[in-house]
Motif scaffolding. Structure first.
Motif, PDB file in Angstrom:
ATOM      1  N   GLN A 320       1.002  -0.986   0.277  1.00 56.53           N
ATOM      2  CA  GLN A 320       0.515   0.166  -0.052  1.00 56.53           C
ATOM      3  C   GLN A 320       0.523   0.926  -0.012  1.00 56.53           C
ATOM      4  OE1 GLN A 320      -3.508  -0.983   2.783  1.00 56.53           O
ATOM      5  NE2 GLN A 320      -4.009   1.926   2.726  1.00 56.53           N
ATOM      6  N   CYS A 321       0.332   2.856  -0.677  1.00 51.14           N
ATOM      7  CA  CYS A 321       1.157   3.300  -1.121  1.00 51.14           C
ATOM      8  C   CYS A 321       0.152   4.244  -0.608  1.00 51.14           C
ATOM      9  CB  CYS A 321       1.358   3.730  -2.169  1.00 51.14           C
ATOM     10  SG  CYS A 321       2.804   5.316  -2.391  1.00 51.14           S
ATOM     11  N   PRO A 328      -2.419  21.186  -4.755  1.00 46.78           N
ATOM     12  CA  PRO A 328      -4.022  20.617  -4.464  1.00 46.78           C
ATOM     13  C   PRO A 328      -4.006  19.278  -4.923  1.00 46.78           C
ATOM     14  CG  PRO A 328      -3.624  21.175  -7.029  1.00 46.78           C
ATOM     15  CD  PRO A 328      -1.945  21.699  -5.388  1.00 46.78           C
ATOM     16  N   LEU A 329      -5.362  18.839  -5.058  1.00 47.07           N
ATOM     17  CA  LEU A 329      -5.551  17.065  -5.736  1.00 47.07           C
ATOM     18  C   LEU A 329      -5.452  16.149  -6.655  1.00 47.07           C
ATOM     19  CD1 LEU A 329      -7.636  15.515  -3.776  1.00 47.07           C
ATOM     20  CD2 LEU A 329      -9.541  16.158  -5.088  1.00 47.07           C
ATOM     21  N   SER A 330      -4.802  17.343  -7.547  1.00 46.82           N
ATOM     22  CA  SER A 330      -4.672  16.669  -8.830  1.00 46.82           C
ATOM     23  C   SER A 330      -3.649  15.713  -8.474  1.00 46.82           C
ATOM     24  CB  SER A 330      -4.755  17.282  -9.738  1.00 46.82           C
ATOM     25  OG  SER A 330      -3.450  18.239  -9.554  1.00 46.82           O
ATOM     26  N   LEU A 331      -4.064  14.524  -7.988  1.00 49.44           N
ATOM     27  CA  LEU A 331      -2.669  13.430  -7.638  1.00 49.44           C
ATOM     28  C   LEU A 331      -2.912  11.848  -8.866  1.00 49.44           C
ATOM     29  CD1 LEU A 331      -0.551  12.679  -6.682  1.00 49.44           C
ATOM     30  CD2 LEU A 331      -1.389  11.962  -4.888  1.00 49.44           C
ATOM     31  N   VAL A 352      -6.867   2.455  -6.232  1.00 49.51           N
ATOM     32  CA  VAL A 352      -6.653   3.648  -5.486  1.00 49.51           C
ATOM     33  C   VAL A 352      -8.052   4.085  -4.654  1.00 49.51           C
ATOM     34  CG1 VAL A 352      -6.310   6.872  -6.085  1.00 49.51           C
ATOM     35  CG2 VAL A 352      -5.543   4.548  -7.975  1.00 49.51           C
ATOM     36  N   SER A 353      -7.974   4.582  -3.519  1.00 53.70           N
ATOM     37  CA  SER A 353      -8.293   4.909  -3.182  1.00 53.70           C
ATOM     38  C   SER A 353      -9.367   6.107  -3.758  1.00 53.70           C
ATOM     39  CB  SER A 353      -8.138   5.463  -1.372  1.00 53.70           C
ATOM     40  OG  SER A 353      -7.113   6.251  -1.539  1.00 53.70           O
ATOM     41  N   THR A 366      -4.511   6.940  -1.428  1.00 55.60           N
ATOM     42  CA  THR A 366      -3.771   5.666  -1.642  1.00 55.60           C
ATOM     43  C   THR A 366      -4.667   4.772  -1.985  1.00 55.60           C
ATOM     44  OG1 THR A 366      -4.445   5.750   1.149  1.00 55.60           O
ATOM     45  CG2 THR A 366      -3.361   4.046   0.451  1.00 55.60           C
ATOM     46  N   THR A 367      -2.886   3.853  -2.226  1.00 58.74           N
ATOM     47  CA  THR A 367      -3.359   2.962  -3.762  1.00 58.74           C
ATOM     48  C   THR A 367      -2.441   1.227  -3.062  1.00 58.74           C
ATOM     49  OG1 THR A 367      -3.099   2.359  -5.803  1.00 58.74           O
ATOM     50  CG2 THR A 367      -1.301   4.009  -4.847  1.00 58.74           C
TER      51      THR A 367
END
Ligand SMILES: *[C@@H]1O[C@H](CO)[C@@H](O)[C@H](O)[C@H]1NC(C)=O
Length: 447
Positions: A320-321, A328-331, A352-353, A366-367
């Motif tokens: 898990q990472c 900002p949120l863009s990830l 991806v959560s 998290t992924t």
């Protein structure tokens, strides 16, 4: 040669024509004329009509369109050709005029506009005489334009003597930085400037500047300044200011935020009011919190479990990472495997959560990845890498994966196994000796 000289002559003629007719002009702007379709109403939502239009821009206020001027040969309705006077030359900005053959086009929309006394509290004083001047009886338009590559956002209000199609710009509000990206704690300038036609009866009796903030349906007043009475409205906002000298001297209405916070991210609307008219532009602010060595509380990117348990073929290890504390949120998160021989292999995104937002406004996400050595062909393992791609930059976190007992064991594996076997053998020997000799001692004591 004949062809070339013809082209040459034609271009000279064209040059003379343009310099004569348009004087100090800039290239023609293509625009959409958008208005409510007449004949509806009675509670129906208004239908909009959209027509192609051309704006001819001249910067000389003395300029007159010659009666004899030929209509350009286009398929555009002659009623939608406008001959605009813009002494401030804001419409001439190079970002509104792409190079020949450019795929990208600036955006332009022109609409009918209705001047009216303002009802906003800090602008009421602009129109405190009860009656509207005759001057308002004319054709009014507003135009809003977006330059190429986010270099300009412009909004103008124009007045044309009735039925002339020759509007003159009375008020322009523009921003040279419609999108601003800033780091936590920095001083931020949200650019906004205005120009008002000084000879217009609407100028000279003051202006008002208002900055509003908008984010996901939440709106608030950041700052309002009544330039007529030199008065600032009371607001909750701390650390937001204007440069009043620059405002009065050069129409610089830029908003200055002393210290960028995550909660400052959002859309800011700069509105300038003159009596009966207003124009506004939006400026987007993005506060970046990422690994930059500047943030006082940097985000984190971590993998767990770390270290990973040894894995045998057929066994599934979940890794898990988690990226947290960023904005900002863009990830974008994905996984890679750097094999022992240095090859990098993509392992996909994992699952991806959704994101969570912390009390300080930053995000975490998290992924999870199922490391199934059978399915993913993990070979003998390597460095499992979590890659986080963010507007602030790309960041990696790594953990070592050891797959043991793969079908064809390497020499190292075989040697390790022999070594283990030898150790075990030695251990057994030592233990059995110890027992035998201690038994022997007991016998001695008893005898
Ligand atoms: C307006 O003022 C801001 C803040 O003082 C400054 O950064 C900006 O360059 C000014 N804009 C112009 C066009 O002078």
């Amino acid at each position: 040669m004949a062809d070339i000289s013809t082209i040459y002559k034609l271009s000279i003629i064209a040059f003379i024509y343009f310099t004569n007719v348009y004087g100090t002009s800039c290239p023609v702007l293509e625009c959409w004329f958008v208005q409510e379709r007449p004949g509806r109403g009675g509670g129906f939502p208004a239908a909009m009509s959209q027509e192609k239009s051309l704006l001819y821009i001249n910067t000389d206020p003395e300029w007159k369109r010659p009666e004899s001027q030929q209509r350009p040969s286009t398929d555009i309705n002659p009623d939608r050709l406008y001959y605009i006077t813009d002494p401030a030359a804001t419409f001439c900005s190079s970002s509104l005029h792409p190079p020949e053959g450019s795929v990208q086009k600036p955006q332009c929309e022109i609409n009918p506009f209705m001047p009216q006394p303002s009802s906003v509290q800090w602008t009421v004083s602009l129109t405190d005489s009860a009656h509207s001047p005759i001057y308002l009886q004319a054709d009014w338009y507003s135009a809003s334009l977006q330059g190429l590559n986010g270099q300009l956002s412009l909004s103008s209000v124009m007045r044309a003597p009735t039925a002339t199609k020759e509007p003159a710009v009375l008020l322009s509000v523009s921003s040279r930085t419609p999108v601003v990206r800033s780091r936590l704690g920095e001083r931020v300038v949200l650019d906004c400037g205005f120009w008002a036609e000084a000879s217009s009866p609407l100028s000279g009796s003051g202006f008002t500047v208002e900055w509003r903030y908008q984010f996901r349906g939440d709106g608030r007043l950041v700052l309002a300044y009544d330039g007529k009475n030199d008065r600032l409205a009371e607001t909750q906002e701390k650390g937001a200011e204007l440069d009043f000298t620059a405002l009065h001297e050069r129409g610089n209405a830029s908003l200055i935020l002393q210290e960028a916070q995550v909660r400052h991210s959002g859309t800011y609307i700069c509105t300038v009011y003159l009596p009966y008219i207003l124009a506004q532009v939006a400026v987007e602010l993005e506060i970046v919190v990422w690994f930059d060595g500047i943030s006082t509380s940097p985000p984190s990117l971590s993998i767990f479990p770390s270290p990973l348990p040894l894995s045998v073929p057929g066994q599934v290890v979940t890794v898990q990472c988690e990226a947290s504390g960023f904005s900002p949120l863009s990830l974008e998160l994905h996984w890679e495997l750097m094999e022992t021989d240095g090859n990098v292999r993509p392992l996909g995104q994992g699952s991806v959560s959704g994101h969570r937002q912390g009390p300080d406004g930053t995000y975490s996400q998290t992924t999870r990845l199922q490391l199934d050595s059978a399915k993913l062909d993990l070979g003998r393992g390597g460095e499992v890498t979590c890659v986080a791609v963010h507007p602030g930059g790309t960041r990696r976190a790594r953990v070592t994966l050891n797959v043991i007992g793969v079908s064809a064991p390497s020499i190292e594996d075989s040697m390790a196994m022999v070594a283990v076997a030898l150790c075990l053998y030695g251990l057994i020997k030592v233990i059995s000796w110890t027992f035998i000799s201690s038994d022997a001692e007991k016998v001695n004591v008893l005898s």
